[in-house]
Structures are given as structure tokens and as C-alpha cells.
Write a protein that holds these residues in place. Structure first.
Motif, short mmCIF file in Angstrom:
data_model
loop_
_atom_site.label_atom_id
_atom_site.label_comp_id
_atom_site.label_asym_id
_atom_site.label_seq_id
_atom_site.Cartn_x
_atom_site.Cartn_y
_atom_site.Cartn_z
N GLU A 47 -12.55 5.24 13.99
CA GLU A 47 -11.65 4.18 13.55
C GLU A 47 -12.29 2.84 13.90
O GLU A 47 -12.67 2.60 15.04
N VAL A 48 -12.41 1.99 12.90
CA VAL A 48 -13.10 0.71 13.05
C VAL A 48 -12.14 -0.40 12.67
O VAL A 48 -11.40 -0.30 11.70
N GLN A 49 -12.15 -1.47 13.45
CA GLN A 49 -11.31 -2.62 13.10
C GLN A 49 -12.06 -3.56 12.19
O GLN A 49 -13.27 -3.72 12.30
N ARG A 50 -11.37 -4.15 11.31
CA ARG A 50 -11.94 -5.12 10.38
C ARG A 50 -11.15 -6.42 10.50
O ARG A 50 -10.05 -6.51 9.99
N ALA A 51 -11.67 -7.37 11.20
CA ALA A 51 -11.08 -8.72 11.30
C ALA A 51 -9.62 -8.69 11.75
O ALA A 51 -8.81 -9.45 11.27
N GLN A 103 0.81 -1.21 9.99
CA GLN A 103 0.68 -2.43 9.20
C GLN A 103 -0.78 -2.87 9.11
O GLN A 103 -1.25 -3.29 8.05
N GLN A 104 -1.50 -2.79 10.22
CA GLN A 104 -2.91 -3.18 10.20
C GLN A 104 -3.71 -2.25 9.29
O GLN A 104 -4.60 -2.68 8.57
N GLU A 105 -3.39 -0.97 9.32
CA GLU A 105 -4.10 -0.02 8.47
C GLU A 105 -3.78 -0.28 7.00
O GLU A 105 -4.66 -0.22 6.15
N VAL A 111 -9.79 0.82 9.54
CA VAL A 111 -10.21 1.85 8.60
C VAL A 111 -10.99 2.93 9.34
O VAL A 111 -11.48 2.72 10.45
N VAL A 112 -11.09 4.08 8.74
CA VAL A 112 -11.85 5.18 9.32
C VAL A 112 -13.16 5.28 8.55
O VAL A 112 -13.18 5.35 7.33
#
Length: 121
Positions: A47-51, A103-105, A111-112
Motif C-alpha cells: 500500500e503506497v500513499q500518493r500525496a 476516503q483517501q483510497e 493505492v496498492v
């Protein structure tokens, strides 16, 4: 002295080029690939965060805990009120964190991705 600096600069540049030329990246198509040294390529979902402005979901956890604590405080009476307040805060915090994560997803903040790397046994 200038010849030495030129030689040292050329040596550093050639080493840097050698290191980047041999850097290898692996993708899902390489999963399970084995090498002569016994290493192999392994891929995993990460799982990676994007901004994301709140990657640890602190705001959702805190808001949920406050709301849950207020609701729990209205339910109990006497010493049970304290227990209901704490229970409501814990449950509300967990729910708030989950809601913020969803909500973030949905916005694409989390995202994965499948990441592959070479591991040595």
C-alpha cells in the motif's frame, strides 16, 4: 595538480556510469525468476500513499474518538458512564480511521502497487 583532478573526476564519472548501467529493476513478469547465485525475484502488494495530506489518518482517528466519546457519555450513568465514554472513544477512533482511509483510497491517495525485488536465500 590539474591532471590529477581531471583523472579523479573521470574515475568518479565512470564508476557512477557503471553503477547505473548495472542497476536492475524487476516487474511482475519476473516473479519466480531464479539466478545462478541462488537468488530469486519475489513480488508483493504494497500500500503506497500518493500525496496524502494525512497519511497516518490522525484527523479521522481524533474526530471519531471525540464523537464516540460524546456519544458514549450520553449512554451510561454513574460509573458506567466513564466506561461507556472510553469505549465510545476507542470505537469511534477506529471507525474514524477506517472512514478516512476509505476516503483517501477513493480519492486515489492510497493505492496498492505490486513491487518486485531480488532476494538472496
Amino acid at each position: 595538480m590539474n591532471k590529477f583532478r581531471s583523472f579523479a573526476g573521470a574515475a568518479v564519472l565512470s564508476l557512477a556510469a557503471f553503477g547505473t548501467a548495472h542497476a536492475q529493476t524487476y516487474g511482475p513478469q519476473d516473479e519466480g525468476r531464479r539466478f545462478n547465485d541462488g537468488s530469486r525475484v519475489v513480488c508483493e502488494d504494497v500500500e503506497v500513499q500518493r500525496a496524502a495530506s494525512d497519511p497516518n489518518r490522525v484527523a479521522g482517528t481524533a474526530a471519531g474518538a471525540v464523537i464516540g466519546g460524546l456519544v458514549g457519555n450520553q449512554i451510561g450513568s454513574g460509573s458506567g458512564r466513564k466506561l461507556a465514554t472510553v469505549g465510545g472513544a476507542v470505537a469511534g477512533g477506529a471507525i474514524g480511521r477506517n472512514v478516512q482511509g476509505n476516503q483517501q483510497e477513493a480519492r486515489g491517495d492510497r493505492v496498492v502497487e505490486q513491487r518486485c525485488r531480488r532476494i538472496h536465500n
